[in-house]
Design a protein around this motif. Sequence first.
Motif, PDB file in Angstrom:
ATOM      1  N   ALA A  80       0.989  -1.207   0.205  1.00 26.76           N
ATOM      2  CA  ALA A  80      -0.136   0.015   0.194  1.00 26.76           C
ATOM      3  C   ALA A  80       0.642   1.264   0.021  1.00 26.76           C
ATOM      4  O   ALA A  80       2.105   1.201   0.215  1.00 26.76           O
ATOM      5  N   THR A  81       0.262   2.171  -0.572  1.00 26.86           N
ATOM      6  CA  THR A  81       0.830   3.681  -0.606  1.00 26.86           C
ATOM      7  C   THR A  81       0.618   4.498   0.631  1.00 26.86           C
ATOM      8  O   THR A  81       1.591   5.616   0.864  1.00 26.86           O
ATOM      9  N   GLY A  82      -0.412   4.239   1.258  1.00 25.65           N
ATOM     10  CA  GLY A  82      -0.949   5.190   2.350  1.00 25.65           C
ATOM     11  C   GLY A  82      -1.829   4.672   3.268  1.00 25.65           C
ATOM     12  O   GLY A  82      -2.483   3.674   2.842  1.00 25.65           O
ATOM     13  N   LEU A  83      -2.093   5.353   4.556  1.00 28.85           N
ATOM     14  CA  LEU A  83      -2.928   4.993   5.452  1.00 28.85           C
ATOM     15  C   LEU A  83      -3.515   6.261   5.908  1.00 28.85           C
ATOM     16  O   LEU A  83      -3.078   7.348   6.255  1.00 28.85           O
ATOM     17  N   LEU A  84      -4.979   6.300   5.820  1.00 24.23           N
ATOM     18  CA  LEU A  84      -6.051   7.320   6.113  1.00 24.23           C
ATOM     19  C   LEU A  84      -6.601   6.918   7.550  1.00 24.23           C
ATOM     20  O   LEU A  84      -7.148   5.720   7.510  1.00 24.23           O
ATOM     21  N   LEU A  85      -6.435   7.843   8.594  1.00 20.55           N
ATOM     22  CA  LEU A  85      -6.989   7.675   9.808  1.00 20.55           C
ATOM     23  C   LEU A  85      -8.396   8.425   9.648  1.00 20.55           C
ATOM     24  O   LEU A  85      -8.517   9.755   9.773  1.00 20.55           O
ATOM     25  N   ASP A  86      -9.379   7.911   9.303  1.00 19.69           N
ATOM     26  CA  ASP A  86     -10.864   8.590   9.249  1.00 19.69           C
ATOM     27  C   ASP A  86     -11.544   8.391  10.525  1.00 19.69           C
ATOM     28  O   ASP A  86     -12.582   7.929  10.656  1.00 19.69           O
ATOM     29  N   PHE A  87     -11.012   9.234  11.568  1.00 14.98           N
ATOM     30  CA  PHE A  87     -11.260   9.404  12.721  1.00 14.98           C
ATOM     31  C   PHE A  87     -12.526  10.512  12.853  1.00 14.98           C
ATOM     32  O   PHE A  87     -12.070  11.463  12.686  1.00 14.98           O
ATOM     33  N   GLU A  88     -13.442  10.166  13.470  1.00 11.52           N
ATOM     34  CA  GLU A  88     -14.675  11.317  13.653  1.00 11.52           C
ATOM     35  C   GLU A  88     -15.113  11.606  15.121  1.00 11.52           C
ATOM     36  O   GLU A  88     -15.566  12.575  15.578  1.00 11.52           O
ATOM     37  N   ARG A  89     -14.687  10.405  16.010  1.00  5.40           N
ATOM     38  CA  ARG A  89     -14.829  10.695  17.359  1.00  5.40           C
ATOM     39  C   ARG A  89     -13.771  11.778  18.022  1.00  5.40           C
ATOM     40  O   ARG A  89     -12.850  12.003  17.413  1.00  5.40           O
ATOM     41  N   PRO A  90     -14.162  12.376  19.159  1.00  2.00           N
ATOM     42  CA  PRO A  90     -13.194  13.437  19.673  1.00  2.00           C
ATOM     43  C   PRO A  90     -11.973  12.637  20.177  1.00  2.00           C
ATOM     44  O   PRO A  90     -11.918  11.521  20.393  1.00  2.00           O
ATOM     45  N   ALA A  91     -10.868  13.143  20.082  1.00  2.00           N
ATOM     46  CA  ALA A  91      -9.619  12.682  20.431  1.00  2.00           C
ATOM     47  C   ALA A  91      -9.697  12.520  21.739  1.00  2.00           C
ATOM     48  O   ALA A  91     -10.158  13.077  22.735  1.00  2.00           O
ATOM     49  N   THR A  92      -9.022  11.326  22.308  1.00  2.41           N
ATOM     50  CA  THR A  92      -8.547  10.936  23.601  1.00  2.41           C
ATOM     51  C   THR A  92      -7.126  10.749  23.798  1.00  2.41           C
ATOM     52  O   THR A  92      -6.441  10.625  22.723  1.00  2.41           O
TER      53      THR A  92
END
Length: 235
Positions: A80-92
């Motif tokens: 793979a060429t990349g990783l996307l963190l598709d995070f929508e919850r508030p960061a902890t």
Amino acid sequence: MSIPFFLAISAQEFPFLSELPSNIAWMSVHFSSYGSGLSNLPHNLPKGSLLILDDQTPWEGHSTEVVCREIVESLLENQATGLLLDFERPATPETNLLTTALSQCCREIGVMLGAPLSYATDDAAIFISPLPCQTPPERLYQKNRKVWLDVSPGAYLIHIGAQGATGQAADQRSFPDGTYPVFTDAELCCSYRSRPNAGGVDILLNHSRESIETMLATLDENAVQLAIGLYREFR
């Protein structure tokens, strides 16, 4: 198109594809609901694909070490060429720690990383989702940072009346095709239609598949690293 355009495909769609697109973004990886690692990791993706990790299942008792190991193994296995963190919850504190660890892993194996601004580490691209059709992409560029764009057909309605102007996401079918003339504007990177209302005018901005593809061809490659759209909307 001048920048890479990836088509996001789910695990449910994948078995029914008669022909694989060249740029796949696998969007089914999430935190396991029964273990400390991940679920729906892909196998045999085309070389150069993206992996998308979402947080639909919340981070609860998962292992940073296990998640990082499984992500790295999958990235390498699929070349793979990349990783996307598709995070929508508030960061902890826990998810911030995970993001930092994944950033280091991607850096060590030479893989790109993208994440929302609230999660992005210094070496990650900023993931902007979704790209609003009422905002020219140039206004979203980040100084000294690469941007990944989430693009999707959609509409935005601006209501101008005696009390001023308001705007909201809309259904493009609110302006029936053929009822009002369609105009384009290079500055907007989308088409628009207008109609009178009781006290002023309604303007419908529309991002169609065609206008998005035209826009992508004009983006600054030094600012925008790649774009992602849903397979079912562009095929």
